[in-house]
Design a protein around this motif. Structure first.
Motif, PDB file in Angstrom:
ATOM      1  N   SER A  47      33.743  35.887  28.182  1.00  0.00           N
ATOM      2  CA  SER A  47      33.996  34.691  27.549  1.00  0.00           C
ATOM      3  C   SER A  47      33.476  34.269  26.625  1.00  0.00           C
ATOM      4  CB  SER A  47      34.947  33.475  28.059  1.00  0.00           C
ATOM      5  OG  SER A  47      33.795  32.738  29.020  1.00  0.00           O
ATOM      6  N   SER A  48      34.143  34.125  25.518  1.00  0.00           N
ATOM      7  CA  SER A  48      33.228  32.984  24.122  1.00  0.00           C
ATOM      8  C   SER A  48      32.056  31.932  24.956  1.00  0.00           C
ATOM      9  CB  SER A  48      33.680  33.463  23.397  1.00  0.00           C
ATOM     10  OG  SER A  48      34.883  31.838  23.677  1.00  0.00           O
ATOM     11  N   ASP A  49      32.374  31.195  25.795  1.00  0.00           N
ATOM     12  CA  ASP A  49      31.801  30.003  26.264  1.00  0.00           C
ATOM     13  C   ASP A  49      31.156  30.188  27.521  1.00  0.00           C
ATOM     14  OD1 ASP A  49      33.927  30.343  28.463  1.00  0.00           O
ATOM     15  OD2 ASP A  49      34.603  28.433  27.906  1.00  0.00           O
ATOM     16  N   SER A  50      31.247  31.747  27.963  1.00  0.00           N
ATOM     17  CA  SER A  50      30.509  31.478  29.439  1.00  0.00           C
ATOM     18  C   SER A  50      29.991  32.706  29.505  1.00  0.00           C
ATOM     19  CB  SER A  50      31.397  31.044  30.260  1.00  0.00           C
ATOM     20  OG  SER A  50      30.209  31.849  31.373  1.00  0.00           O
ATOM     21  N   ASN A  51      28.393  32.958  30.013  1.00  0.00           N
ATOM     22  CA  ASN A  51      28.438  34.386  30.029  1.00  0.00           C
ATOM     23  C   ASN A  51      28.603  34.983  31.722  1.00  0.00           C
ATOM     24  OD1 ASN A  51      26.859  33.233  31.949  1.00  0.00           O
ATOM     25  ND2 ASN A  51      24.478  33.836  31.455  1.00  0.00           N
ATOM     26  N   ILE A  52      29.793  34.119  32.429  1.00  0.00           N
ATOM     27  CA  ILE A  52      30.030  34.640  33.673  1.00  0.00           C
ATOM     28  C   ILE A  52      31.381  35.709  33.251  1.00  0.00           C
ATOM     29  CG2 ILE A  52      30.914  34.245  35.773  1.00  0.00           C
ATOM     30  CD1 ILE A  52      28.365  33.009  35.517  1.00  0.00           C
ATOM     31  N   HIS A  53      31.447  36.810  33.532  1.00  0.00           N
ATOM     32  CA  HIS A  53      33.330  37.384  33.390  1.00  0.00           C
ATOM     33  C   HIS A  53      34.163  36.682  34.353  1.00  0.00           C
ATOM     34  CE1 HIS A  53      30.826  41.637  33.261  1.00  0.00           C
ATOM     35  NE2 HIS A  53      30.263  40.968  32.516  1.00  0.00           N
ATOM     36  N   LEU A  54      35.305  37.157  33.504  1.00  0.00           N
ATOM     37  CA  LEU A  54      36.576  36.431  34.174  1.00  0.00           C
ATOM     38  C   LEU A  54      37.440  37.329  33.958  1.00  0.00           C
ATOM     39  CD1 LEU A  54      39.052  34.663  33.892  1.00  0.00           C
ATOM     40  CD2 LEU A  54      40.084  35.266  31.526  1.00  0.00           C
ATOM     41  N   VAL A  55      37.215  37.813  35.627  1.00  0.00           N
ATOM     42  CA  VAL A  55      38.585  38.467  35.986  1.00  0.00           C
ATOM     43  C   VAL A  55      39.580  38.310  36.343  1.00  0.00           C
ATOM     44  CG1 VAL A  55      38.447  40.133  38.162  1.00  0.00           C
ATOM     45  CG2 VAL A  55      36.225  39.232  38.186  1.00  0.00           C
ATOM     46  N   LYS A  56      40.325  39.507  35.948  1.00  0.00           N
ATOM     47  CA  LYS A  56      41.880  39.960  35.747  1.00  0.00           C
ATOM     48  C   LYS A  56      42.139  40.331  36.452  1.00  0.00           C
ATOM     49  CE  LYS A  56      44.347  40.224  31.968  1.00  0.00           C
ATOM     50  NZ  LYS A  56      45.012  40.272  30.945  1.00  0.00           N
ATOM     51  N   ALA A  57      43.516  40.151  37.883  1.00  0.00           N
ATOM     52  CA  ALA A  57      44.074  41.562  38.443  1.00  0.00           C
ATOM     53  C   ALA A  57      45.497  41.418  39.091  1.00  0.00           C
ATOM     54  CB  ALA A  57      43.189  41.109  39.637  1.00  0.00           C
ATOM     55  N   PHE A  58      45.855  42.628  38.332  1.00  0.00           N
ATOM     56  CA  PHE A  58      47.596  42.843  38.736  1.00  0.00           C
ATOM     57  C   PHE A  58      47.462  43.006  40.202  1.00  0.00           C
ATOM     58  CE2 PHE A  58      47.615  42.666  33.930  1.00  0.00           C
ATOM     59  CZ  PHE A  58      47.535  41.765  33.858  1.00  0.00           C
ATOM     60  N   LEU A  59      48.434  42.746  41.275  1.00  0.00           N
ATOM     61  CA  LEU A  59      48.503  43.332  42.026  1.00  0.00           C
ATOM     62  C   LEU A  59      50.070  43.051  43.197  1.00  0.00           C
ATOM     63  CD1 LEU A  59      45.790  40.455  44.083  1.00  0.00           C
ATOM     64  CD2 LEU A  59      45.693  42.485  43.388  1.00  0.00           C
ATOM     65  N   ASP A  60      50.080  44.073  43.120  1.00  0.00           N
ATOM     66  CA  ASP A  60      51.613  43.666  44.094  1.00  0.00           C
ATOM     67  C   ASP A  60      51.484  44.005  45.503  1.00  0.00           C
ATOM     68  OD1 ASP A  60      52.625  44.872  41.431  1.00  0.00           O
ATOM     69  OD2 ASP A  60      53.029  47.298  41.788  1.00  0.00           O
ATOM     70  N   MET A 188      27.237  41.302  43.835  1.00  0.00           N
ATOM     71  CA  MET A 188      28.205  40.636  42.792  1.00  0.00           C
ATOM     72  C   MET A 188      29.361  41.732  41.701  1.00  0.00           C
ATOM     73  SD  MET A 188      28.251  37.392  42.381  1.00  0.00           S
ATOM     74  CE  MET A 188      28.717  37.552  40.796  1.00  0.00           C
ATOM     75  N   ASN A 189      28.858  42.655  42.207  1.00  0.00           N
ATOM     76  CA  ASN A 189      28.987  44.864  41.755  1.00  0.00           C
ATOM     77  C   ASN A 189      30.434  44.502  42.619  1.00  0.00           C
ATOM     78  OD1 ASN A 189      27.958  44.419  39.386  1.00  0.00           O
ATOM     79  ND2 ASN A 189      26.928  46.491  39.876  1.00  0.00           N
ATOM     80  N   LEU A 190      29.994  44.121  43.910  1.00  0.00           N
ATOM     81  CA  LEU A 190      31.492  44.873  44.901  1.00  0.00           C
ATOM     82  C   LEU A 190      32.942  43.618  45.129  1.00  0.00           C
ATOM     83  CD1 LEU A 190      32.168  46.511  47.596  1.00  0.00           C
ATOM     84  CD2 LEU A 190      30.568  44.713  48.983  1.00  0.00           C
ATOM     85  N   LEU A 191      32.071  42.710  44.637  1.00  0.00           N
ATOM     86  CA  LEU A 191      32.985  41.400  44.376  1.00  0.00           C
ATOM     87  C   LEU A 191      33.863  41.526  43.677  1.00  0.00           C
ATOM     88  CD1 LEU A 191      31.092  37.981  45.671  1.00  0.00           C
ATOM     89  CD2 LEU A 191      32.371  39.343  46.472  1.00  0.00           C
ATOM     90  N   ALA A 192      33.564  42.658  42.745  1.00  0.00           N
ATOM     91  CA  ALA A 192      34.470  42.245  41.071  1.00  0.00           C
ATOM     92  C   ALA A 192      35.229  43.448  40.964  1.00  0.00           C
ATOM     93  CB  ALA A 192      33.315  42.043  39.841  1.00  0.00           C
ATOM     94  N   ARG A 193      34.385  44.458  42.268  1.00  0.00           N
ATOM     95  CA  ARG A 193      35.510  45.697  42.521  1.00  0.00           C
ATOM     96  C   ARG A 193      36.342  45.971  43.380  1.00  0.00           C
ATOM     97  NH1 ARG A 193      35.108  51.006  40.544  1.00  0.00           N
ATOM     98  NH2 ARG A 193      33.015  50.166  39.156  1.00  0.00           N
ATOM     99  N   SER A 194      35.971  45.619  43.636  1.00  0.00           N
ATOM    100  CA  SER A 194      36.779  45.646  45.893  1.00  0.00           C
ATOM    101  C   SER A 194      37.093  44.290  45.817  1.00  0.00           C
ATOM    102  CB  SER A 194      36.037  46.028  46.324  1.00  0.00           C
ATOM    103  OG  SER A 194      35.290  45.330  46.787  1.00  0.00           O
ATOM    104  N   GLY A 195      36.996  42.814  45.553  1.00  0.00           N
ATOM    105  CA  GLY A 195      37.279  41.796  45.844  1.00  0.00           C
ATOM    106  C   GLY A 195      39.083  41.500  46.295  1.00  0.00           C
ATOM    107  N   PRO A 196      39.461  41.804  44.541  1.00  0.00           N
ATOM    108  CA  PRO A 196      40.650  41.631  44.849  1.00  0.00           C
ATOM    109  C   PRO A 196      41.905  42.752  45.657  1.00  0.00           C
ATOM    110  CG  PRO A 196      39.876  41.144  42.814  1.00  0.00           C
ATOM    111  CD  PRO A 196      38.899  41.809  43.653  1.00  0.00           C
ATOM    112  N   LYS A 197      41.595  43.723  45.345  1.00  0.00           N
ATOM    113  CA  LYS A 197      41.909  44.407  46.683  1.00  0.00           C
ATOM    114  C   LYS A 197      42.199  44.484  48.204  1.00  0.00           C
ATOM    115  CE  LYS A 197      42.871  49.696  46.787  1.00  0.00           C
ATOM    116  NZ  LYS A 197      43.256  50.648  47.044  1.00  0.00           N
ATOM    117  N   ARG A 198      40.943  43.872  48.217  1.00  0.00           N
ATOM    118  CA  ARG A 198      40.193  43.829  49.723  1.00  0.00           C
ATOM    119  C   ARG A 198      41.620  42.423  50.055  1.00  0.00           C
ATOM    120  NH1 ARG A 198      34.454  42.953  50.729  1.00  0.00           N
ATOM    121  NH2 ARG A 198      35.084  42.123  53.019  1.00  0.00           N
TER     122      ARG A 198
END
Length: 219
Positions: A47-60, A188-198
């Protein structure tokens, strides 16, 4: 930073913002694809106001009606039963249109646990349910030297019935949290990649294995 009491910290603009972020899902908008699978798509952006990634997940969530999904998300007594991320999750104050909550996140050995104080609220229409979170402070939960106090930058969920299956729902999940301190990049990479699906799997297992039977036995 806002205090726990006083004017509601949420505005109509907050609800418009999360809907706008849901609609923007292209490289031109700064999003990059993290993972894609059946029933699960995860994006991230800086985002423009932070160096922390915004994560968005679409989950069924097959077989979970939207209204019950809101309960699974927003009822803390229910959520604590399946959400392995928290080992403490409690309401500090219920102020009617919003509440103040406290959560403790368990991390692997060698990494300090994180805690978080948040405002949260929900709004429902005929089309969707929106749950929002903001960072907060509360006198009952000052900073604890045994944990690292994390900060909510942006967080929320949008729940809608599936178009072709009203007994199922689609959840758009947003997470942007500064967890502070030092965390290995591999974690951190594990949380971003697999966290929403877990997390999606834990919801499905709890609902279809336990909660659905409990709810239907009371009907």
């Amino acid at each position: 930073m806002a205090e726990a009491q006083g004017q509601c910290p949420f505005s109509d603009e907050d609800f418009r913002q999360i809907l706008q972020l849901e609609r923007s899902s292209s490289a031109e908008d700064g999003w990059s694809l993290v993972s894609e699978d059946v029933g699960s798509t995860v994006w991230k952006k800086v985002s423009s106001d932070s160096n922390i990634h915004l994560v968005k997940a679409f989950l069924d969530f097959k077989g979970i009606p939207a209204e019950r999904m809101v309960t699974l998300l927003h009822d803390l007594d229910v959520r604590k039963r399946y959400d392995e991320l928290f080992y403490v999750y409690e309401t500090l104050e219920d102020l009617g249109s919003y509440r103040v909550t406290y959560a403790v996140f368990k991390f692997p050995p060698g990494i300090w646990d994180r805690d978080l104080v948040q405002y949260n609220t929900k709004r429902s229409t005929d089309e969707e349910h929106i749950i929002l979170y903001k960072n907060a402070e509360h006198p009952d939960r000052p900073v604890d030297s045994s944990r690292v106090r994390a900060e909510t930058i942006f967080s929320g969920s949008i729940v809608r019935p599936m178009v072709d299956d009203p007994e199922s729902c689609v959840l758009t999940l947003f997470l942007q949290t500064d967890i502070k301190g030092w965390i290995p990049s591999s974690v951190m990479n594990l949380l971003a990649r697999s966290g929403p699906k877990r997390w999606q799997k834990s919801v499905m297992d709890f609902y279809h294995g336990t909660y659905k039977k409990e709810v239907e036995s009371q009907l």
